[in-house]
Structures are given as C-alpha cells and as structure tokens.
Design a protein around this motif. Structure first.
Motif, short mmCIF file in Angstrom:
data_model
loop_
_atom_site.label_atom_id
_atom_site.label_comp_id
_atom_site.label_asym_id
_atom_site.label_seq_id
_atom_site.Cartn_x
_atom_site.Cartn_y
_atom_site.Cartn_z
N ARG A 75 -26.30 -25.17 6.60
CA ARG A 75 -25.89 -26.34 7.39
C ARG A 75 -26.50 -26.28 8.78
N MET A 111 -29.27 -28.87 10.95
CA MET A 111 -28.89 -29.50 12.21
C MET A 111 -30.00 -29.31 13.23
N GLU A 127 -27.81 -34.61 12.35
CA GLU A 127 -27.52 -34.05 11.03
C GLU A 127 -27.44 -35.18 10.02
#
Length: 574
Positions: free
Chosen positions: A20, A24, A128
């Motif tokens: 994740r 980003m 994101e």
C-alpha cells in the motif's frame, strides 16, 4: 506450529502494508475546491430543477477544469475537487468558472440561482488510486468556505505564485483559524470583476468533459439562458449578417501527453470539416484556410472572418481516450455548446464522434440553429431580413407544440414571403408548414394542404440559382409529396438527391428511409436507418421505422423487438 503460523500472518500483513505504501505518492499540487451555496435549500425547494441545473453547470465546470489541464478527483453532491499543475492554471480556471456561472445566472430568478464558492491552495498531498488526501486538500476546502457566493478565495501560497502573472487583483482578508488546521491561514479574495473575460480560444479551449446525454436532449433551457445574454451583446457589437452562418474548425489540441497523438487532433478536425461542410445550413471554411490557426491564437475567428469556431482537444482517460469539442460565438466569445466523447480505441472513437459532433452542431435541431434563433429577439419586424423571417418562423415550427403554434409559424413565413416574394428559402419553408398541418396535426383539409405543399416546393426548386439549403429542403419534401402522389420512382430520386446533399445528417437519413421502404427498397431503407443510428444513436424515430422495415421484410421477431424500444413520448413524426 504456532510460531510459523504467526510468522506467516505477520509476513502477509507487512507485505500488504508495504504494497500500500508503495502505491502511495507524495507530491505538491494546486487544489481547487468548489461547492454550491445554499444547496440544501435549493434541493428542498425544487429537487428536480436543482439537479438538472447542477448537472448543466457541472458539465461546463468539468470542461473548464480539463481545458486548464486540471483533473477532477473527487465530486460528491454539489462539491467538486480538482488538482492542477500550477496555481495560475487553477486560478484562471476558477475565474472563468465564476464568470461563466454569473453569465448563466443573468436571467435566472435570484432564489433559483446556483452560485458556487471556490477555494484554492497549493500544498503537499498524498496520491493513492487516483484520489488525493492530506492537508493540501483540507486547506483548499477550508479556504473555499471563506469565499462569498460567486467568489474565489486563495491561500497565501497561491497568492505568492500569482504575483505579476494574472490580470486580476487580489485583496487580503487577513489570517483565519480554520477547523482541524493548527496554524492560522492567510487568505486573499480574488476580485473577479477586475479580471478581463478570457477569450475561450486563448484559454486553451473549453474542451468539454461532457456527459452521457446527446445534443438533441441538451438543455434547451440552458442554451436559452446562455444565448439570451450573448445575443444582447451581439446586437450591440456583432457584425450584421443576413444569411446562414459560417464556421471554422480548428485543429484539435493534444492534451494527452502522448506525442503519438499529435496528428490525431488534426485528423479529427479534417474529418469534422468534411462532415460539417455537407450540411446545407452552414458554410464551413476550408481546411487550408483554418488549419493555420489553433486555440493558442489570439483571435482566430475574427482573423478567419467566421461566425463560429469549433475547437477541441484529445485527452487520455484511464485506459482510453476522450475527444472534447466546443462551439464558440466569435462576436461575443459566448460558449454555445460543448460535449465529450469517450472511447477505448482511437479509430473507433474518431469514427463515432465525428458524425455526432457534426449533427450536434449543424443539423436542423443543432446547437448553431438554436443559438441563431436569438438573432431575432427584440428586433423590429420592419428590420427583418429574409433570414430573420426564416429563423423567427422556424423556432416555432421546430417545437411541434400545437396546431395554433404551427399556424403562427406559417403566418410568419407567409408575411416574409410577401416582403421577399422571390425567396426560395421562405417558399420552401411555407411548403413544409402546409405539409405538416395534416401529417402531424390531422387537419381536415389534408388534400388541399398536401397539394399546396407540393406547389410551393416545386416553385422553390424551379427558381434559378437556388441555395443548397433550398435544394435539400425541397428535394426532401418532394420525396414525400411524390410518395403521396403514388409516383415512387420520382419519390426515390428526390430522396436520393436530398441525402446526397446532406449525407451526414442522421435526421435526413432516418426521415427519408420511410420513402425507400414505402417504395419497396427495404434494403436501401435499412442501410439508411442503420447509418442514421451509427452517426447519431438518439434520433428517436429510428426504432419505429426499423419495426416497420422488419415487418415489411417478414422479420417479425426483429420488428417486435424494435417496436418495444419505441418510446411512448417521442416527438411528433417528421
């Protein structure tokens, strides 16, 4: 067994978190935040009207954002949040939005006006999945809430970037403490009234990120609001013109960032020039004349001596492309029409968009004709030209509202013909008036009206040096007159002649496919209907005609399916 199991769990968790974080990205961005003042009150008063007005306003706002290289990344309800590559682009876009909204509200009652407030900030954001988060977004929202209705506020970061780079002035509002932001924010008010209205052409173009509805269903109300004010300006400063308008198509700009699409915009403009030039109600400047200009020129429309400019852009949209197009009135800089067309394959998108843009602009019910109607508003009939009489009658005629309104259109054309007795344009228009009295309104003098329609059309076509408009309109009508007279050979010949004069007009193809079917040429009729659907899928009569053609050819299942798609609220047959 417990330890390895926990190890595997933690390994999966860390991989997920790490993945994740890898997706980003932190960056600096100019953020524009906008919402409608008093939106809840407006929704409570008239939900349907408010939603329709919001949709129409959002189409223009989204278009302006795209034209200034911005990107909408969040929109919910009445709010819009977009990112821009610079504070200058964001601010110029904001000013144009407020100027356009003010113009649109000119003729709207105060209690029904949608007024936006806008805030702009430059700051650090986290990207994101196409969305943006962080203080940069939050501060833009807080700054927006300090703006007045129809106003723009910017943070100090934006103010510093605008110094000596914009024509408008900014006024300090001091420091403000806002929710969930630790330090006070210095805020400045943009004096929108000091900003000279940018020419649509020089502001890179209002490439329209427009929606799903087609032009035939675009807000007639919205166009009326825009064009009423623009016409008032035209009366004061626009050049006199006594005939049908002229148009130039500029090369579409490549905003995709892909050099491979540089020639794509030019090809679109070339094809669009060709398609629009085959509509008889406009004169389109040749490619050689117009392609030396683009949206970065100061006044291409005036230099080219045309009434309207068509311009556009090509943009990447996810894994596909978007073609944005807009129409501008040269004399007033008013934005008359805009639309966006999306697709995955460049060739398919180009093929589909060209016909739809051409029909949206140049057909009988297109944006140019609807905008031209405003030429006669407030004008004394003693000053009416032949073209003014045509427009004044056609605006009423095109509504198909009632026999009383239809007769009123006929009276205007009859009066015009008395003043201009050699006018083929008014003569053929009056012929259509007589034709549709029985065809659409079932009047009791059917034979007399059809006979008079044929007489007038024949007279118009017999005149020397008739215009393409008169030829097209006359042949189109005579195809039906000959059909009613039982002369199918002549009916087909006139239908073919009319389509040859306007081969990209979806309405003409659909309308005259009936003549082919009635004459036994069901294959040709089907070709024309299918071509009409390909060019412009929203021509409503096509499903009805398809049902009839399939019935004639014995394809009863297809006939039933087509009949099921026929809307019960379609406009009168024409």
């Amino acid at each position: 067994m417990l330890i390895p199991c926990l190890y595997d769990i933690f390994r999966v968790i860390f991989q997920a978190v790490g993945g994740r974080q890898a997706s980003m990205e932190r960056k600096l961005a100019a953020i524009l935040s906008a919402d409608v003042v008093g939106y809840s009150r407006l929704m409570g008063a008239d939900e349907d009207a408010t939603l329709e007005a919001l949709r129409s306003h959002r189409e223009i706002i989204d278009a302006l954002i795209g034209a200034h290289r911005g990107r909408v990344f969040n929109s919910a309800g009445d709010s819009v949040v977009a990112e821009f590559p610079s504070a200058v682009e964001a601010s110029l876009c904001a000013v144009q939005i407020q100027q356009d909204m003010a113009q649109r509200n000119e003729l709207v009652p105060l209690d029904k006006q949608l007024q936006f407030r806008i805030g702009i900030h430059i700051g650090d954001v986290v990207s994101e999945g196409g969305n943006l988060f962080g203080d940069g977004v939050n501060i833009a929202d807080r700054v927006q809430k300090l703006a007045a209705a129809g106003g723009i506020c910017v943070s100090r970061n934006v103010y510093d970037q605008l110094t000596s780079k914009v024509s408008f002035k900014l006024e300090s509002m001091g420091e403000h403490r806002v929710k969930n932001i630790a330090s006070p924010i210095s805020v400045y008010r943009v004096l929108v009234g000091d900003a000279s209205k940018p020419r649509p052409i020089t502001s890179r173009l209002y490439a329209l990120a427009r929606r799903s509805s087609r032009v035939a269903a675009i807000g007639a109300v919205l166009l009326a609001v825009i064009s009423s004010l623009a016409f008032w300006q035209w009366q004061r400063s626009g050049p006199a013109r006594d005939g049908f308008p002229s148009v130039a198509v500029l090369a579409f700009q490549n905003f995709s960032g892909d050099p491979g699409l540089d020639s794509y915009g030019r090809v679109i403009a070339e094809d669009l020039t060709t398609a629009m030039s085959r509509f008889p109600d406009i004169t389109v400047l040749s490619q050689n004349s117009s392609f030396g200009f683009d949206a970065t020129d100061v006044s291409p429309g005036q230099d080219l001596k045309v009434d309207y400019i068509v311009e556009g852009s090509v943009q990447k949209k996810g894994s596909g492309l978007a073609i944005n197009a807009q129409l501008t009135d040269v004399s007033t800089d008013a934005h008359v029409w805009a639309e966006r067309y999306d697709g995955r394959e460049a060739s398919d998108l180009q093929d589909g968009a060209i016909g739809r843009i051409a029909n949206a602009l140049a057909s009988e019910g297109g944006a140019i004709r609807r905008y031209e109607y405003k030429r006669t508003e407030g004008k004394d009939k003693t000053d009416f030209s032949e073209y003014d009489y045509f427009l004044s009658g056609h605006e009423i005629f095109a509504r198909f509202a009632s026999i009383e309104e239809h007769d009123r259109a006929g009276a205007i054309w009859r009066e015009g013909l008395e003043k201009f007795p050699t006018s083929g344009l008014l003569r053929v228009s009056l012929a259509w008036y007589h034709f549709f009295r029985p065809w659409n309104f079932n009047t009791d003098k059917r034979a007399a009206d059809y006979r008079r329609a044929g007489e007038l059309a024949r007279e118009a076509l017999a005149e020397q040096n008739t215009s393409p408009r008169v030829q097209w309109s006359g042949r189109k009508l005579m195809a039906y007159i000959h059909w009613l007279e039982g002369n199918f050979e002549r009916a087909v010949a006139d239908a073919e002649a009319a389509v040859a004069l306007a081969p990209y007009d979806a309405d003409t193809l659909s309308f005259l496919s009936r003549v082919q079917a009635a004459s036994g040429n069901t294959t040709r009729a089907l070709e024309w209907v299918q071509e009409s659907v390909r060019i412009e899928p929203t021509v409503q009569r096509t499903t009805r005609i398809l049902a009839w053609i399939y019935y004639l050819t014995g394809e009863y299942e297809k006939s039933v399916e087509a009949a099921k798609k026929t809307s019960g609220t379609e406009p009168p047959v024409r």
